[in-house]
Design an enzyme around this catalytic site. Structure first.
Site, short mmCIF file in Angstrom:
data_model
loop_
_atom_site.label_atom_id
_atom_site.label_comp_id
_atom_site.label_asym_id
_atom_site.label_seq_id
_atom_site.Cartn_x
_atom_site.Cartn_y
_atom_site.Cartn_z
N GLY A 1 -4.13 22.97 -22.56
CA GLY A 1 -3.21 23.43 -23.60
C GLY A 1 -3.63 24.79 -24.09
O GLY A 1 -3.91 24.99 -25.27
N GLU B 1 -1.16 25.43 -19.37
CA GLU B 1 -0.25 25.44 -20.53
C GLU B 1 1.15 25.09 -20.05
O GLU B 1 1.68 25.73 -19.15
CB GLU B 1 -0.27 26.82 -21.19
CG GLU B 1 0.74 27.01 -22.30
CD GLU B 1 0.62 25.97 -23.41
OE1 GLU B 1 -0.48 25.81 -23.96
OE2 GLU B 1 1.64 25.30 -23.68
N GLU C 1 -8.29 22.85 -27.66
CA GLU C 1 -8.03 22.72 -29.09
C GLU C 1 -6.81 21.82 -29.18
O GLU C 1 -5.68 22.27 -29.07
CB GLU C 1 -7.78 24.10 -29.71
CG GLU C 1 -7.93 24.09 -31.22
CD GLU C 1 -6.71 23.57 -31.95
OE1 GLU C 1 -6.52 22.33 -31.98
OE2 GLU C 1 -5.94 24.40 -32.44
N GLU D 1 -1.38 16.73 -16.64
CA GLU D 1 -1.17 15.49 -15.88
C GLU D 1 -0.52 15.78 -14.52
O GLU D 1 -0.60 14.95 -13.61
CB GLU D 1 -0.28 14.53 -16.67
CG GLU D 1 -0.93 13.90 -17.90
CD GLU D 1 -0.92 14.80 -19.13
OE1 GLU D 1 -0.38 15.94 -19.06
OE2 GLU D 1 -1.45 14.37 -20.18
N ASP E 1 -5.99 31.29 -38.31
CA ASP E 1 -6.88 30.32 -38.95
C ASP E 1 -8.31 30.67 -38.53
O ASP E 1 -8.80 30.28 -37.48
CB ASP E 1 -6.52 28.90 -38.48
CG ASP E 1 -7.41 27.83 -39.10
OD1 ASP E 1 -8.50 28.17 -39.62
OD2 ASP E 1 -7.02 26.65 -39.05
N GLU F 1 0.47 14.11 -32.41
CA GLU F 1 0.76 14.80 -31.15
C GLU F 1 0.16 14.10 -29.93
O GLU F 1 0.55 14.37 -28.81
CB GLU F 1 0.19 16.22 -31.08
CG GLU F 1 0.77 17.19 -32.02
CD GLU F 1 0.33 18.60 -31.65
OE1 GLU F 1 -0.84 18.81 -31.35
OE2 GLU F 1 1.20 19.46 -31.64
N HIS G 1 1.68 29.99 -33.06
CA HIS G 1 0.48 30.58 -32.44
C HIS G 1 -0.17 31.56 -33.40
O HIS G 1 -1.40 31.65 -33.48
CB HIS G 1 0.86 31.25 -31.12
CG HIS G 1 1.43 30.27 -30.14
ND1 HIS G 1 0.63 29.39 -29.44
CD2 HIS G 1 2.71 29.99 -29.79
CE1 HIS G 1 1.39 28.62 -28.68
NE2 HIS G 1 2.65 28.97 -28.87
N ARG H 1 -10.83 27.89 -37.61
CA ARG H 1 -10.56 27.34 -36.28
C ARG H 1 -11.02 28.31 -35.19
O ARG H 1 -11.84 27.97 -34.33
CB ARG H 1 -9.06 27.06 -36.15
CG ARG H 1 -8.58 26.78 -34.74
CD ARG H 1 -7.07 26.88 -34.68
NE ARG H 1 -6.54 26.69 -33.33
CZ ARG H 1 -6.36 27.66 -32.45
NH1 ARG H 1 -6.70 28.90 -32.75
NH2 ARG H 1 -5.86 27.40 -31.26
N HIS I 1 -5.54 25.50 -41.14
CA HIS I 1 -4.09 25.29 -41.10
C HIS I 1 -3.75 23.80 -41.02
O HIS I 1 -2.62 23.40 -41.26
CB HIS I 1 -3.47 26.05 -39.92
CG HIS I 1 -3.75 25.44 -38.59
ND1 HIS I 1 -4.92 25.68 -37.91
CD2 HIS I 1 -3.02 24.59 -37.83
CE1 HIS I 1 -4.90 25.02 -36.77
NE2 HIS I 1 -3.76 24.35 -36.69
#
Lengths: 373, 373
Positions: free
Chosen positions: A85, A107, A150, A136, A58, A159, A52, A61, A308
């Protein structure tokens, strides 16, 4: 002799290498993993602060997301937002700052506990609701007008978190709602990696240095270094041998999970800038945010400031010499690995100049799925 | 979001970090491994070129061994030598160059195949016999007068390869034979790691930078960063807060495997150079080669040129302020971990100034044993 051990890098953005994993990836036999185990290992990998820290540090980002959210404040003000997320919740807070009426920060990993604290510390408990779970499985009290996420991994699709964003879109996004970012594009270019050249040359230098001829090691070194692992590395501008070619574009409003599973495909054609030895392809991505004035692009191009994500480097079996205007053509397909649906494989068919067509399939050595739970 | 993937470092000696492993070490439950599996995983980890490249590229290591062997040419000339864990065979070739009559290069890992080629390329097949196998199982045609081995792991004893050297000594070394190196010493010093301070401070900088107060993350970051993993890192001279104290000395002619298994212990006492915040201990080693004139020392001290071993850094739970002459005392014991006999644990009892005695046990996250074979 030494067995490599985990080491903390002194340089957060520059040196998060993983040579142990690299080495062990030659050792470890792959095997299939059931979905739940894949997910557990995947989410567990976000329980440490380092990942994190690196993402928030970054600037490209974090600043691009912040700007994109602020510039979309007209579409966000008074609206309901879903952050897929959410991690530490920083994007959710940007959305609240942009005037969102409500933000659902979903999350699955335990970092959600930190997100709750951060939301509280910023006095936004009334606006941001952190929900621990996978998108989900969680149940939101209402549909949303904005999805922010992101989700991009190495080589964009590593991923396969995009699947979760698309699931959230289909289940929770109101018709006419917006997705930030809304578009992703993949690019490829032939490169010359001088680090590999130096590493292979190293074995020729030892006779002068120590009086021991170890040049016969270079074949072995070539097999080890120019292997079919996807290597995540910073490619410098000077090493890019042609204008990058666009491989594929994903419209996040229309692309389906089935299309991602079937494979993301694209043809490319490049012309070499000049004489050099091609020893790899570099794959990178951009994502685009719609903005009232003009779209905002988050680019991981080697021609732009480093992120990153760096670039995904795919090594050829052996270097191939090119001259100015040598044509490099091919086709790339990206699809989930058989061992773990979260891990991407990249198959490349390529032809360099007059050389015969070559094929190679690359994958990211799968650490999480090889660990013993 | 991204799941860390193995990345090749651009800097062979500087940046072989392993953040994936670091993170996964929080995920993975340890479990006992049978000896044979430990060994297989251990030897497999030497099948990649990177590890041998890094060891040979370590000038301090390779040059010191070369000098030590050359300066001992009187003891080596016309003698029979055993190289324990020969790897690429470079030390065996140094011994042959120093006039050895015969060198048995024993190597269990498949790198032995490369050693055979290198020996051939240097026209030393008549002098050097590469034997694939563990020194515990191979059968030599004769006893030896010299044992040479580069067996040192992180924090000296990680890997417990010394056990194999001692086994070889007891089984194959003639009375009065020599061992290169013949002595190992462990040192410790309190340090202040500014990287950790910067990483913890990072969470306080985000309010100004992005308008998001994330300072509450620093507790979580402290737990993640200042954990009980042994971190292998380059400690800079400025960060060492006292004269290092010698913890233990191992005489390779007399120390027994039983003594290593029981644990290598030592007390220490240091006095702080000045005011600072101690946030870690640094452990490093030296090995000494007997030489006709004066002994030759291979040092991994932070006060000496960097080696690939760098230093082992052991973080405290929290920083402790010291002033000039603050006394730091304690006791260290190093012993094999329960999960894998090849992996070292370091237990430290320490008292800093007037603070009460603290205890912490550190270990190197065990990658090889967690991989799925």
């Amino acid at each position: 002799m030494f067995l490599k051990a985990p080491k903390r890098s002194n340089c957060l953005l520059g040196c998060l290498s993983c040579t142990t994993a690299e080495k062990m990836s030659h050792v470890v036999k792959k095997r299939k993993l059931d979905k739940s185990r894949q997910d557990r290992l995947y989410f567990d990998s976000y329980t440490d602060v380092t990942i994190h820290e690196e993402m928030i540090a970054d600037h490209v980002r974090t600043n691009t997301y912040r700007m994109a959210i602020m510039r979309n404040s007209e579409s966000i003000r008074g609206k309901v937002v879903l952050d897929v997320g959410a991690g530490t919740g920083v994007l959710s807070i940007f959305c609240a700052q942009a005037g969102a009426k409500k933000v659902y920060a979903v999350e699955a990993c335990s970092i959600a506990e930190q997100a709750v604290k951060i939301v509280k510390q910023n006095n936004m408990e009334d606006k941001i609701e952190v929900i621990r779970g996978t998108v989900e499985t969680v149940d939101l009290p209402e549909k949303v007008e904005v999805i922010v996420s992101e989700w991009m991994g190495y080589a964009l699709l590593h991923e396969s978190m995009l699947n979760s964003v698309l699931y959230a879109r289909d289940k929770w996004l109101q018709p006419g709602g917006i997705i930030l970012p809304s578009k992703a594009e993949l690019y490829i270019a032939p490169i010359s990696d001088p680090v590999v050249e130096d590493r292979l040359h190293f074995w020729y230098t030892l006779k002068d240095q120590y009086g021991v001829d170890m040049s016969c090691m270079s074949d072995f070194a070539t097999r080890c270094i120019m292997n079919s692992d996807i290597t995540v590395n910073s490619v410098t501008v000077e090493d890019v041998l042609s204008h990058p070619a666009r491989l594929a574009e994903l419209d996040l409003h229309s692309v389906t999970v089935e299309e991602l599973l079937r494979s993301v495909k694209g043809k490319f054609r490049c012309e070499s800038f000049g004489s050099a030895a091609v020893n790899a392809f570099c794959v990178y991505f951009t994502v685009t945010f719609p903005c009232p004035d003009k779209p905002l692009v988050l680019s991981t191009s080697p021609f732009k400031p480093e992120t990153h994500w760096k670039q995904a480097v795919l090594y050829l079996d052996a270097p191939v010499d090119v001259v100015q205007d040598t044509v490099v053509t091919g086709e790339v397909s990206m699809y989930p690995s058989e061992e773990s649906a979260r891990h991407i494989c990249i198959h490349v068919d390529y032809t360099i100049g007059e050389h015969k067509r070559q094929s190679r399939t690359f994958s990211i050595p799968d650490w999480s799925s090889e660990a013993q739970p």
